[in-house]
Scaffold this motif. Structure first.
Motif, PDB file in Angstrom:
ATOM      1  N   ALA A  23       3.266  -7.390  -5.670  1.00 41.38           N
ATOM      2  CA  ALA A  23       4.176  -7.838  -4.606  1.00 41.38           C
ATOM      3  C   ALA A  23       5.392  -6.923  -4.451  1.00 41.38           C
ATOM      4  O   ALA A  23       5.841  -6.675  -3.320  1.00 41.38           O
ATOM      5  CB  ALA A  23       4.616  -9.269  -4.855  1.00 41.38           C
ATOM      6  N   ASP A  24       5.947  -6.426  -5.539  1.00 42.98           N
ATOM      7  CA  ASP A  24       7.118  -5.554  -5.436  1.00 42.98           C
ATOM      8  C   ASP A  24       6.772  -4.240  -4.752  1.00 42.98           C
ATOM      9  O   ASP A  24       7.500  -3.784  -3.870  1.00 42.98           O
ATOM     10  CB  ASP A  24       7.716  -5.282  -6.822  1.00 42.98           C
ATOM     11  CG  ASP A  24       8.362  -6.515  -7.429  1.00 42.98           C
ATOM     12  OD1 ASP A  24       8.754  -7.428  -6.673  1.00 42.98           O
ATOM     13  OD2 ASP A  24       8.471  -6.564  -8.667  1.00 42.98           O
ATOM     14  N   LYS A  25       5.661  -3.641  -5.137  1.00 44.53           N
ATOM     15  CA  LYS A  25       5.246  -2.392  -4.508  1.00 44.53           C
ATOM     16  C   LYS A  25       4.853  -2.615  -3.054  1.00 44.53           C
ATOM     17  O   LYS A  25       5.111  -1.774  -2.199  1.00 44.53           O
ATOM     18  CB  LYS A  25       4.106  -1.743  -5.289  1.00 44.53           C
ATOM     19  CG  LYS A  25       4.574  -1.164  -6.594  1.00 44.53           C
ATOM     20  CD  LYS A  25       3.462  -0.500  -7.350  1.00 44.53           C
ATOM     21  CE  LYS A  25       4.017   0.061  -8.656  1.00 44.53           C
ATOM     22  NZ  LYS A  25       2.988   0.676  -9.473  1.00 44.53           N
ATOM     23  N   PRO A  85       7.564   0.798   9.120  1.00 49.30           N
ATOM     24  CA  PRO A  85       8.129   0.857  10.474  1.00 49.30           C
ATOM     25  C   PRO A  85       8.653   2.238  10.874  1.00 49.30           C
ATOM     26  O   PRO A  85       8.484   2.655  12.025  1.00 49.30           O
ATOM     27  CB  PRO A  85       9.237  -0.193  10.438  1.00 49.30           C
ATOM     28  CG  PRO A  85       8.746  -1.189   9.440  1.00 49.30           C
ATOM     29  CD  PRO A  85       8.092  -0.345   8.372  1.00 49.30           C
ATOM     30  N   ALA A  86       9.248   2.963   9.945  1.00 45.65           N
ATOM     31  CA  ALA A  86       9.755   4.303  10.268  1.00 45.65           C
ATOM     32  C   ALA A  86       8.622   5.279  10.561  1.00 45.65           C
ATOM     33  O   ALA A  86       8.820   6.254  11.288  1.00 45.65           O
ATOM     34  CB  ALA A  86      10.613   4.828   9.125  1.00 45.65           C
ATOM     35  N   THR A  87       7.417   5.004  10.029  1.00 42.73           N
ATOM     36  CA  THR A  87       6.296   5.902  10.289  1.00 42.73           C
ATOM     37  C   THR A  87       5.619   5.612  11.619  1.00 42.73           C
ATOM     38  O   THR A  87       5.005   6.510  12.190  1.00 42.73           O
ATOM     39  CB  THR A  87       5.241   5.846   9.164  1.00 42.73           C
ATOM     40  OG1 THR A  87       4.526   4.605   9.189  1.00 42.73           O
ATOM     41  CG2 THR A  87       5.872   6.075   7.799  1.00 42.73           C
ATOM     42  N   ARG A 122       5.831  -1.986   2.753  1.00 36.59           N
ATOM     43  CA  ARG A 122       6.097  -2.636   4.045  1.00 36.59           C
ATOM     44  C   ARG A 122       7.439  -2.210   4.627  1.00 36.59           C
ATOM     45  O   ARG A 122       7.579  -2.065   5.839  1.00 36.59           O
ATOM     46  CB  ARG A 122       6.079  -4.156   3.889  1.00 36.59           C
ATOM     47  CG  ARG A 122       4.710  -4.734   3.849  1.00 36.59           C
ATOM     48  CD  ARG A 122       4.729  -6.231   3.696  1.00 36.59           C
ATOM     49  NE  ARG A 122       5.669  -6.879   4.609  1.00 36.59           N
ATOM     50  CZ  ARG A 122       5.795  -8.179   4.734  1.00 36.59           C
ATOM     51  NH1 ARG A 122       5.050  -8.995   4.013  1.00 36.59           N
ATOM     52  NH2 ARG A 122       6.646  -8.689   5.574  1.00 36.59           N
ATOM     53  N   ALA A 123       8.422  -2.030   3.775  1.00 42.06           N
ATOM     54  CA  ALA A 123       9.757  -1.642   4.249  1.00 42.06           C
ATOM     55  C   ALA A 123       9.766  -0.231   4.840  1.00 42.06           C
ATOM     56  O   ALA A 123      10.602   0.073   5.692  1.00 42.06           O
ATOM     57  CB  ALA A 123      10.754  -1.728   3.098  1.00 42.06           C
ATOM     58  N   LEU A 165       2.925   7.633   2.063  1.00 48.44           N
ATOM     59  CA  LEU A 165       2.955   6.234   1.633  1.00 48.44           C
ATOM     60  C   LEU A 165       1.632   5.743   1.051  1.00 48.44           C
ATOM     61  O   LEU A 165       1.589   4.691   0.413  1.00 48.44           O
ATOM     62  CB  LEU A 165       3.322   5.327   2.813  1.00 48.44           C
ATOM     63  CG  LEU A 165       4.753   5.403   3.305  1.00 48.44           C
ATOM     64  CD1 LEU A 165       4.948   4.429   4.462  1.00 48.44           C
ATOM     65  CD2 LEU A 165       5.723   5.107   2.178  1.00 48.44           C
ATOM     66  N   ILE A 166       0.564   6.465   1.267  1.00 53.15           N
ATOM     67  CA  ILE A 166      -0.753   5.984   0.848  1.00 53.15           C
ATOM     68  C   ILE A 166      -0.849   5.751  -0.659  1.00 53.15           C
ATOM     69  O   ILE A 166      -1.389   4.707  -1.076  1.00 53.15           O
ATOM     70  CB  ILE A 166      -1.872   6.885   1.388  1.00 53.15           C
ATOM     71  CG1 ILE A 166      -1.966   6.689   2.908  1.00 53.15           C
ATOM     72  CG2 ILE A 166      -3.211   6.576   0.717  1.00 53.15           C
ATOM     73  CD1 ILE A 166      -2.968   7.581   3.597  1.00 53.15           C
TER      74      ILE A 166
END
Length: 94
Positions: free
Chosen positions: A14-16, A25-27, A21-22, A77-78
Motif C-alpha cells: 500500500a505504501d509503494k 498524474p504528472a506523467t 499513484r501520486a 515509474l514501472i
C-alpha cells in the motif's frame, strides 16, 4: 478518436502504491489525458475477475497512449509499480 487505458490492479504494498499513484498524474498531463475513474471492485457480476481495483484514464487518441506509456517519465515509474501491485493495463479506442 479518443482512447482509454484501463488498469485492473491488485495492490501488494500500500505504501509503494500510494507513492506510484501520486506520481502518475504528472506523467499523463503532457499527453492531454485525464483520470476518469479510480475505485475498488464491489462485485463481479459475471465471469471471473481476480483484481481488486480499477482505473480508467482517457487520452485524446491512441498515439497519446503510446507516447505516455513509452515516455521516460512513465517508464521510470514501472519498477515502483511492479513492486507495489500486480496489474493488467489495457488500451482501447472508440
Amino acid at each position: 478518436m479518443s482512447a482509454c487505458v484501463i488498469g485492473h490492479i491488485t495492490v501488494k504494498d500500500a505504501d509503494k502504491w500510494a507513492q506510484y499513484r501520486a506520481q502518475v498524474p504528472a506523467t499523463i498531463a503532457p499527453w492531454g489525458a485525464e483520470l476518469v475513474f479510480r475505485g475498488l471492485t464491489v462485485k463481479v457480476l459475471a465471469g471471473e475477475h481476480a483484481h481488486t481495483d480499477t482505473v480508467v484514464i482517457r487520452f485524446p487518441d491512441q498515439a497519446s497512449v503510446d507516447g505516455w506509456y513509452q515516455s521516460a517519465a512513465y517508464q521510470a515509474l514501472i519498477p515502483l509499480r511492479e513492486q507495489a501491485a500486480d496489474l493488467v493495463l489495457i488500451s482501447f479506442s472508440d
